[in-house]
Design a protein around this motif. Structure first.
Motif, PDB file in Angstrom:
ATOM      1  N   LYS A  22      25.426  25.109  -9.393  1.00 10.72           N
ATOM      2  CA  LYS A  22      26.011  25.909  -8.316  1.00 10.72           C
ATOM      3  C   LYS A  22      25.484  27.337  -8.349  1.00 10.72           C
ATOM      4  N   ILE A  23      25.064  27.803  -7.171  1.00  9.62           N
ATOM      5  CA  ILE A  23      24.642  29.184  -6.994  1.00  9.62           C
ATOM      6  C   ILE A  23      25.609  29.843  -6.022  1.00  9.62           C
ATOM      7  N   ALA A  24      26.170  30.989  -6.430  1.00  3.82           N
ATOM      8  CA  ALA A  24      27.204  31.647  -5.642  1.00  3.82           C
ATOM      9  C   ALA A  24      26.791  33.058  -5.276  1.00  3.82           C
ATOM     10  N   LYS A  25      27.409  33.574  -4.231  1.00  2.89           N
ATOM     11  CA  LYS A  25      27.189  34.969  -3.863  1.00  2.89           C
ATOM     12  C   LYS A  25      28.140  35.841  -4.672  1.00  2.89           C
ATOM     13  N   ALA A  26      27.619  36.927  -5.217  1.00  6.89           N
ATOM     14  CA  ALA A  26      28.426  37.806  -6.066  1.00  6.89           C
ATOM     15  C   ALA A  26      29.643  38.316  -5.308  1.00  6.89           C
ATOM     16  N   GLY A  27      30.798  38.234  -5.976  1.00  2.44           N
ATOM     17  CA  GLY A  27      32.031  38.706  -5.379  1.00  2.44           C
ATOM     18  C   GLY A  27      32.656  37.765  -4.380  1.00  2.44           C
ATOM     19  N   ARG A  28      32.112  36.568  -4.258  1.00  2.15           N
ATOM     20  CA  ARG A  28      32.617  35.620  -3.255  1.00  2.15           C
ATOM     21  C   ARG A  28      33.207  34.388  -3.949  1.00  2.15           C
ATOM     22  N   ASP A  29      32.524  33.261  -3.877  1.00  2.40           N
ATOM     23  CA  ASP A  29      33.074  32.028  -4.436  1.00  2.40           C
ATOM     24  C   ASP A  29      33.149  32.111  -5.963  1.00  2.40           C
ATOM     25  N   ASN A  30      34.348  31.853  -6.504  1.00  3.01           N
ATOM     26  CA  ASN A  30      34.546  31.864  -7.962  1.00  3.01           C
ATOM     27  C   ASN A  30      34.490  30.469  -8.568  1.00  3.01           C
ATOM     28  N   TYR A  31      34.564  29.434  -7.732  1.00  2.00           N
ATOM     29  CA  TYR A  31      34.564  28.042  -8.184  1.00  2.00           C
ATOM     30  C   TYR A  31      35.542  27.861  -9.351  1.00  2.00           C
ATOM     31  N   LYS A  32      36.790  28.199  -9.089  1.00  2.00           N
ATOM     32  CA  LYS A  32      37.812  28.125 -10.138  1.00  2.00           C
ATOM     33  C   LYS A  32      38.043  26.701 -10.624  1.00  2.00           C
ATOM     34  N   TYR A  33      37.701  25.724  -9.787  1.00  2.00           N
ATOM     35  CA  TYR A  33      37.907  24.330 -10.189  1.00  2.00           C
ATOM     36  C   TYR A  33      37.230  24.047 -11.521  1.00  2.00           C
ATOM     37  N   ILE A  34      35.959  24.412 -11.659  1.00  2.00           N
ATOM     38  CA  ILE A  34      35.249  24.128 -12.903  1.00  2.00           C
ATOM     39  C   ILE A  34      35.640  25.113 -13.992  1.00  2.00           C
TER      40      ILE A  34
ATOM     41  N   ALA B 196      12.107  25.907  -7.107  1.00  2.00           N
ATOM     42  CA  ALA B 196      11.846  26.588  -5.839  1.00  2.00           C
ATOM     43  C   ALA B 196      13.147  26.984  -5.155  1.00  2.00           C
ATOM     44  N   PHE B 197      14.117  26.075  -5.163  1.00  2.00           N
ATOM     45  CA  PHE B 197      15.418  26.352  -4.547  1.00  2.00           C
ATOM     46  C   PHE B 197      16.135  27.484  -5.277  1.00  2.00           C
ATOM     47  N   VAL B 198      16.191  27.385  -6.607  1.00  2.00           N
ATOM     48  CA  VAL B 198      16.898  28.389  -7.403  1.00  2.00           C
ATOM     49  C   VAL B 198      16.245  29.759  -7.250  1.00  2.00           C
ATOM     50  N   LYS B 199      14.923  29.803  -7.366  1.00  2.00           N
ATOM     51  CA  LYS B 199      14.218  31.083  -7.293  1.00  2.00           C
ATOM     52  C   LYS B 199      14.386  31.732  -5.937  1.00  2.00           C
ATOM     53  N   GLU B 200      14.250  30.940  -4.872  1.00  2.00           N
ATOM     54  CA  GLU B 200      14.365  31.487  -3.522  1.00  2.00           C
ATOM     55  C   GLU B 200      15.764  32.046  -3.265  1.00  2.00           C
TER      56      GLU B 200
ATOM     57  N   ASP C  24      21.883  38.854  -3.697  1.00  2.00           N
ATOM     58  CA  ASP C  24      22.997  38.951  -4.642  1.00  2.00           C
ATOM     59  C   ASP C  24      23.593  37.583  -4.952  1.00  2.00           C
ATOM     60  N   TYR C  25      22.817  36.522  -4.783  1.00  2.00           N
ATOM     61  CA  TYR C  25      23.229  35.206  -5.234  1.00  2.00           C
ATOM     62  C   TYR C  25      22.810  35.025  -6.693  1.00  2.00           C
ATOM     63  N   TYR C  26      23.637  34.321  -7.461  1.00  2.00           N
ATOM     64  CA  TYR C  26      23.343  34.132  -8.878  1.00  2.00           C
ATOM     65  C   TYR C  26      23.768  32.728  -9.306  1.00  2.00           C
ATOM     66  N   VAL C  27      23.222  32.269 -10.433  1.00  2.26           N
ATOM     67  CA  VAL C  27      23.582  30.945 -10.946  1.00  2.26           C
ATOM     68  C   VAL C  27      24.952  31.048 -11.599  1.00  2.26           C
ATOM     69  N   LEU C  28      25.938  30.455 -10.957  1.00  2.00           N
ATOM     70  CA  LEU C  28      27.311  30.487 -11.456  1.00  2.00           C
ATOM     71  C   LEU C  28      27.554  29.380 -12.468  1.00  2.00           C
TER      72      LEU C  28
ATOM     73  N   SER D  88      28.698  29.835  -1.474  1.00  3.16           N
ATOM     74  CA  SER D  88      27.966  29.219  -2.587  1.00  3.16           C
ATOM     75  C   SER D  88      27.334  27.918  -2.116  1.00  3.16           C
ATOM     76  N   SER D  89      26.459  27.391  -2.966  1.00  2.00           N
ATOM     77  CA  SER D  89      25.871  26.081  -2.710  1.00  2.00           C
ATOM     78  C   SER D  89      25.732  25.333  -4.019  1.00  2.00           C
ATOM     79  N   SER D  90      26.234  24.105  -4.046  1.00  2.00           N
ATOM     80  CA  SER D  90      25.908  23.191  -5.132  1.00  2.00           C
ATOM     81  C   SER D  90      24.536  22.607  -4.840  1.00  2.00           C
ATOM     82  N   PHE D  91      23.814  22.217  -5.883  1.00  2.00           N
ATOM     83  CA  PHE D  91      22.519  21.580  -5.660  1.00  2.00           C
ATOM     84  C   PHE D  91      22.332  20.481  -6.705  1.00  2.00           C
ATOM     85  N   TYR D  92      22.146  19.276  -6.220  1.00  2.00           N
ATOM     86  CA  TYR D  92      22.035  18.093  -7.066  1.00  2.00           C
ATOM     87  C   TYR D  92      20.764  17.330  -6.721  1.00  2.00           C
TER      88      TYR D  92
END
Length: 333
Positions: free
Chosen positions: A196-208, A178-182, A188-192, A140-144
């Motif tokens: 944060k954008i994560a790869k499906a079936g990978r990072d769950n970011y349980k913290y948030i 541009a970042f989100v669309k690309e 299979d990356y999606y807005v989690l 995944s990637s956070s983007f700020y």
């Protein structure tokens, strides 16, 4: 202490600072202490923040040994110009090589942070950051968006170099989109979560997710925050921490507010949290947001539009404030 011995902890977050600045033996003593005093729940998430330049094979092996299963790596930018601006170590090519090496040695998920909107960044730079994330198959990637605080070293550097941050909302929006669309198109990356954008079936970011729904998120380190039972914890500095016992009402509002950290809000979950009067106010607020193009609605969900995603944190604050204030006005009558 007894609480952690009798109940498994779902989420541990070691960060706020950068724990990998510790020497190998120091880091091992801390991780040993965590394992000695805390029971990990099934499916737990143990995140540790890091940068690339203070990692070594021994530290990676220690994290594998003591149950760290998620790394949050502060990359900020892959472009050489962006990395120079953020005072990051290594070139783009070296960063990619080190991330691949890290993935091969670390047993858990490797996630990164990206900061966009530095003064000379182009839309193509933003797209390239997204392409590299896909190329490296990161979890995944956070983007700020870059925030420069008055009086900070960065603000002085910008002033001294006569580089003016373009306080241009249109430009910031272009970079964001541009970042989100690309990253989310033809992959299979999606807005989690809002940032944060994560790869499906990978990072769950349980913290948030766990914090949102009232679970235990145990924080370690300066700048780390979390919840333990009904106690909110934030460690402001080494000598000072804040502990707040929350009432049932505060916990309920926290859960409600947390729903809006995600691009989709389930109506049934909202109705479980809010009372009848609050629900009516909430529906009025959402009707206004829908009319303004920030959300869409179907029978079961509200969904943020692209405008809603960009303004997500503002929307979250506005929804909570309006529901609380208008409900109080109604109940006083």
């Amino acid at each position: 202490y007894r609480y952690f011995k009798e109940k498994g902890v779902d989420v541990i977050y070691f960060g706020g600072g950068t724990p990998t600045v510790y020497k190998n033996d120091q880091l091992e003593r801390i991780l040993q202490s965590v394992n000695r005093n805390i029971i990990f729940a099934e499916g737990y998430e143990f995140t540790l923040e890091t940068t690339l330049h203070n990692l070594n094979p021994e530290k990676i092996e220690l994290m594998n040994k003591y149950g760290v299963n998620r790394l949050s790596v502060g990359i900020q930018s892959f472009s050489d110009e962006g990395r120079k601006f953020y005072n990051r170590t290594y070139t783009k090519a070296e960063v990619k090589e080190r991330l691949l090496d890290l993935k091969s040695k670390f047993n858990g998920e490797v996630c990164i942070d990206i900061i966009y909107n530095h003064p000379t960044q182009t839309v193509e730079d933003a797209r390239e950051d997204a392409r590299v994330i896909k190329e490296l198959d990161l979890g995944s990637s956070s983007f700020y968006s870059l925030m420069v605080h008055e009086g900070s070293t960065l603000s002085h550097d910008i002033k001294d170099e006569k580089v003016k941050l373009q306080d241009d909302l249109k430009r910031e929006r272009e970079l964001h989109d541009a970042f989100v669309k690309e990253l989310t198109t033809d992959s299979d990356y999606y807005v989690l979560e809002l940032t944060k954008i994560a790869k499906a079936g990978r990072d769950n970011y349980k913290y948030i997710k766990t914090r949102t729904f009232g679970g235990d998120t145990f924080p370690i380190g300066v700048g780390a925050g979390g919840n333990v039972d009904n106690i909110s914890v934030f460690r402001m500095k080494k000598e000072m921490g804040m502990f707040v016992e929350k009432s049932e009402y505060q916990q309920r509002l926290d859960r409600f507010n947390g729903l809006f950290q995600f691009p989709t809000v389930e109506k049934d979950v909202v109705n479980e949290i809010l009372n009848f009067t609050e629900q009516k106010v909430f529906e009025e607020v959402m009707s206004e947001l829908k009319a303004d193009g920030f959300v869409t609605e179907n029978e079961t969900h509200y969904n943020l539009t692209s405008d809603g995603l960009f303004w997500g944190n503002n929307i979250s604050r506005e929804v909570l404030t309006t529901v609380v204030e208008k409900t109080l006005e109604i109940t006083k009558k």
